[in-house]
Design a protein around this motif. Structure first.
Motif, short mmCIF file in Angstrom:
data_model
loop_
_atom_site.label_atom_id
_atom_site.label_comp_id
_atom_site.label_asym_id
_atom_site.label_seq_id
_atom_site.Cartn_x
_atom_site.Cartn_y
_atom_site.Cartn_z
N UNK A 6 0.91 -0.95 -0.45
CA UNK A 6 0.05 0.20 -0.10
C UNK A 6 1.30 1.03 -0.11
N UNK A 7 2.19 1.12 1.14
CA UNK A 7 2.94 2.85 0.72
C UNK A 7 4.08 2.37 -0.46
N UNK A 8 3.89 1.50 -1.01
CA UNK A 8 4.63 1.50 -2.24
C UNK A 8 3.97 2.07 -3.20
N UNK A 9 2.56 1.48 -3.33
CA UNK A 9 1.37 2.06 -4.61
C UNK A 9 1.14 3.63 -4.24
N UNK A 10 0.76 4.02 -2.67
CA UNK A 10 0.60 4.93 -2.91
C UNK A 10 1.94 6.40 -3.35
N UNK A 11 3.43 5.47 -2.99
CA UNK A 11 4.45 6.99 -3.70
C UNK A 11 4.28 7.02 -4.72
N UNK A 12 3.83 5.47 -5.68
CA UNK A 12 3.92 5.62 -7.14
C UNK A 12 3.42 6.63 -7.52
N UNK A 13 2.03 6.79 -7.16
CA UNK A 13 0.88 7.24 -7.48
C UNK A 13 1.34 8.80 -7.68
N UNK A 14 1.98 9.42 -6.80
CA UNK A 14 2.73 10.83 -6.57
C UNK A 14 3.35 11.15 -6.44
N UNK A 42 5.73 11.05 -10.23
CA UNK A 42 5.85 10.35 -11.66
C UNK A 42 7.13 10.33 -11.81
N UNK A 43 8.50 9.98 -11.37
CA UNK A 43 9.89 9.07 -11.61
C UNK A 43 9.61 7.63 -11.06
N UNK A 44 9.34 7.25 -10.28
CA UNK A 44 9.33 6.65 -9.49
C UNK A 44 8.30 6.18 -10.58
N UNK A 45 7.22 6.07 -10.73
CA UNK A 45 5.99 5.38 -11.35
C UNK A 45 6.80 5.01 -12.78
N UNK A 46 7.97 5.66 -13.68
CA UNK A 46 8.83 5.53 -14.56
C UNK A 46 9.52 4.71 -14.55
N UNK A 47 10.47 4.84 -13.12
CA UNK A 47 11.48 3.98 -12.41
C UNK A 47 10.52 2.58 -13.00
N UNK A 48 9.56 2.10 -12.17
CA UNK A 48 8.47 0.65 -11.91
C UNK A 48 7.95 0.41 -13.29
N UNK A 49 7.81 1.20 -14.19
CA UNK A 49 7.32 0.71 -15.20
C UNK A 49 8.68 0.30 -16.63
N UNK A 50 9.85 0.39 -15.87
CA UNK A 50 11.38 0.33 -16.81
C UNK A 50 11.42 -0.96 -16.55
N UNK A 51 11.50 -0.95 -14.62
CA UNK A 51 11.48 -3.00 -14.19
C UNK A 51 11.15 -3.62 -15.19
N UNK A 52 9.89 -3.07 -14.67
CA UNK A 52 8.67 -4.88 -14.99
C UNK A 52 8.95 -4.90 -16.58
N UNK A 53 9.77 -3.61 -17.82
CA UNK A 53 10.17 -4.18 -19.32
C UNK A 53 10.67 -4.57 -18.46
N UNK A 54 12.24 -4.21 -17.95
CA UNK A 54 13.90 -5.25 -17.92
C UNK A 54 13.69 -6.63 -17.53
N UNK A 55 12.72 -7.18 -15.75
CA UNK A 55 12.28 -8.55 -16.28
C UNK A 55 11.66 -8.95 -16.63
N UNK A 56 10.67 -8.26 -17.12
CA UNK A 56 9.90 -9.35 -18.61
C UNK A 56 10.78 -9.44 -19.33
N UNK A 57 11.81 -9.03 -20.48
CA UNK A 57 12.90 -8.82 -21.30
C UNK A 57 13.85 -10.30 -20.52
N UNK A 58 14.37 -10.05 -19.63
CA UNK A 58 15.52 -10.73 -18.94
C UNK A 58 14.95 -11.85 -19.03
N UNK A 59 13.37 -12.05 -18.66
CA UNK A 59 12.94 -13.41 -18.08
C UNK A 59 12.94 -14.13 -19.02
N UNK A 60 12.79 -13.35 -20.37
CA UNK A 60 13.33 -14.06 -21.81
C UNK A 60 14.29 -14.83 -22.43
#
Length: 83
Positions: free
Chosen positions: A31-39, A41-59
């Protein structure tokens, strides 16, 4: 963003992002993580970059990585945690 005791800092978010993506955070930390990300923008972008990185490296198959490159990456991450 002004930080209070219950709010998550950007630094803490960076340290917990992998646990978040893997669903390993407690409900309160999630909840704290999601609250921070919602407020934050740089952390929201970082989270999206990490999701993409993890998805691509999983392949990426382990045997597709040059053994020397693998060893250098592992050493870099070991040093990053201690440095």
């Amino acid at each position: 963003m002004t930080e209070t005791q219950d709010e998550m800092s950007c630094k803490e978010l960076v340290e917990l992002v992998t646990d978040y993506v893997e669903g390993a955070l407690s409900a309160s930390d999630r909840d704290r993580f999601e609250s921070h990300v919602s407020e934050c923008p740089p952390c929201e972008e970082y989270l999206e970059q990490m999701k993409l990185t993890l998805r691509l490296t999983g392949e990426l198959a382990e045997d597709a990585i040059d053994p020397m490159a693998r060893d250098r990456l592992l050493a870099a991450f070991r040093d990053w945690k201690t440095g």
